[in-house]
Design an enzyme around this catalytic site. Structure first.
Site, PDB file in Angstrom:
ATOM      1  N   THR A 196       0.789  -1.078  -0.056  1.00 24.70           N
ATOM      2  CA  THR A 196       0.222  -0.089   0.046  1.00 24.70           C
ATOM      3  C   THR A 196       0.977   1.045   0.034  1.00 24.70           C
ATOM      4  O   THR A 196       1.977   1.225   0.276  1.00 24.70           O
ATOM      5  CB  THR A 196      -0.892   0.012   1.081  1.00 24.70           C
ATOM      6  OG1 THR A 196      -1.901  -1.065   1.127  1.00 24.70           O
ATOM      7  CG2 THR A 196      -1.541   1.301   1.686  1.00 24.70           C
ATOM      8  N   ILE A 225     -13.155  -4.246   3.185  1.00 26.70           N
ATOM      9  CA  ILE A 225     -12.688  -2.838   3.165  1.00 26.70           C
ATOM     10  C   ILE A 225     -11.613  -3.041   4.590  1.00 26.70           C
ATOM     11  O   ILE A 225     -11.855  -3.568   5.471  1.00 26.70           O
ATOM     12  CB  ILE A 225     -13.875  -2.060   3.934  1.00 26.70           C
ATOM     13  CG1 ILE A 225     -14.859  -1.678   2.626  1.00 26.70           C
ATOM     14  CG2 ILE A 225     -13.270  -0.706   4.410  1.00 26.70           C
ATOM     15  CD1 ILE A 225     -16.145  -0.991   3.053  1.00 26.70           C
ATOM     16  N   THR A 246       0.388   0.931   7.340  1.00 25.54           N
ATOM     17  CA  THR A 246       0.242  -0.066   6.306  1.00 25.54           C
ATOM     18  C   THR A 246       0.422  -1.411   7.088  1.00 25.54           C
ATOM     19  O   THR A 246       1.373  -1.387   7.941  1.00 25.54           O
ATOM     20  CB  THR A 246       1.381   0.233   5.003  1.00 25.54           C
ATOM     21  OG1 THR A 246       1.360  -0.997   4.407  1.00 25.54           O
ATOM     22  CG2 THR A 246       2.667   0.561   5.698  1.00 25.54           C
TER      23      THR A 246
END
Ligand code: ASP
Length: 326
Positions: A196, A225, A246
């Site tokens: 990410t 999510i 992250t």
């Protein structure tokens, strides 16, 4: 006021056997993004503009897991998510389940500025994007051949791959692997290295901002999510600091990691690095994640409890570094 500071990340975890060439590519990209941020800060752009600019650049490059190059769902599609927060006034915007928006972080910014809401998802987010006239592309644009291969591996191994570049055998070489069997919320996973992206900035006026963007986890369930779009979990900014996280989203959500850093600074009165260290130690399950942070005083800090984190930072006094490992 300590001047401006910027930090970027390209994901926590990292394959310990990541080829040197790949490590170099990551460092070059992080350096390029830092330089974009530095020029913007030298031109006195506000922190919120700088984090958006830098994350947009990361989204357009397939190397990390955001925008083009996003991890794939179990269906082989891309469902991206992003969030952005301006500490100055505590304004925020977030999106999830975005499938055709070229820059999810910019859509999150539009949610913040052009909608009465702070978070839009799936078809509603796409509809909003069309109405705002943002650049849209086919879902295929985001899908790389490499990720298709990794999804195949993940499916064969029946696993949600964190580092989709690590073969599922032989990962016991990675000292950061602490659980046996490796599980996430009861499901099997491989080792840690989601990639990410995120950026945190404090500008010359002492305003903090943060942004995070991701494709999530390889072979994730459609509709899943993670922490990245959740304000307070993956992203947070306020008057005192800006934070982007992250790693394993489920662990970051449980720890409300980004907000905890700000809370420790505000309520315990610790400095930035001490707050980051405290939160990583006290609020995060071992081996799960990492984060980057800046404070209004122009400090920059990071912390992680997995084997590595792609990251870089720079400050107004001329300091700059990029790194992957401890
Ligand atoms: N935190 C992200 C997620 O769980 C993954 C990552 O950081 O790469 O969706």
């Amino acid at each position: 006021m300590g001047g401006w500071a910027i930090a970027v990340h390209g994901g926590a975890g990292v394959d310990p056997n990541l080829p040197l060439e790949r490590q170099e590519q990551a460092k070059v990209l992080l350096t390029r993004c830092l330089n974009i941020g530095i020029s913007a800060l030298r031109s006195s752009l506000p922190a919120i503009d700088v984090v958006e600019l830098v994350v947009r650049e990361l989204e357009s490059d397939p190397l990390f897991n955001s925008g083009r190059g996003s991890a794939l769902t179990e269906k082989g599609t891309v469902e991206m998510e992003a969030s952005i927060m301006d500490g100055h006034g505590r304004r925020c915007g977030a999106v999830s389940g975005v499938t055709t928006v070229k820059s999810p972080v910019s859509l999150a910014r539009l949610v913040m500025e052009k909608s009465p809401h702070s978070y839009l998802a799936f078809s509603g987010a796409e509809e909003f994007a069309r109405r705002q006239g943002v650049e849209m592309v086919d879902n295929e644009y985001f899908i790389t051949e490499e990720n298709v291969g990794m999804l195949q591996l993940a499916k064969e191994a029946n696993t949600i791959l964190f580092d989709y570049r690590i073969p599922t055998v032989g990962f016991d070489k990675c000292s950061a692997v602490v659980e046996n069997p490796l599980q996430m919320n009861g499901l099997p996973i491989s080792v840690y290295a989601p990639e990410t992206v995120g950026c945190v900035v404090v500008d010359g006026e002492g305003r903090c901002a943060a942004a995070t963007s991701t494709g999530g986890l390889m072979n994730k369930m459609s509709g899943r999510i993670g922490d990245s779009p959740l304000i307070g979990a993956g992203t947070y900014a306020c008057e005192v600091c800006g934070v982007s996280c992250t790693g394993e989203g489920e662990a970051i959500i449980r720890g409300t990691l980004a907000r905890e850093v700000a809370a420790v600074m505000e309520y315990k009165g610790l400095g930035l690095q001490d707050s980051v260290d405290y939160v990583v130690k006290e609020r995060l399950d071992q081996g799960k994640a990492g984060l980057i942070a800046v404070s209004r005083n122009g400090e920059v800090a990071y912390g992680f409890n997995c084997i590595g984190m792609f990251r870089g930072c720079a400050t107004q006094d001329g300091f700059m570094e990029v790194g992957i490992w401890e």
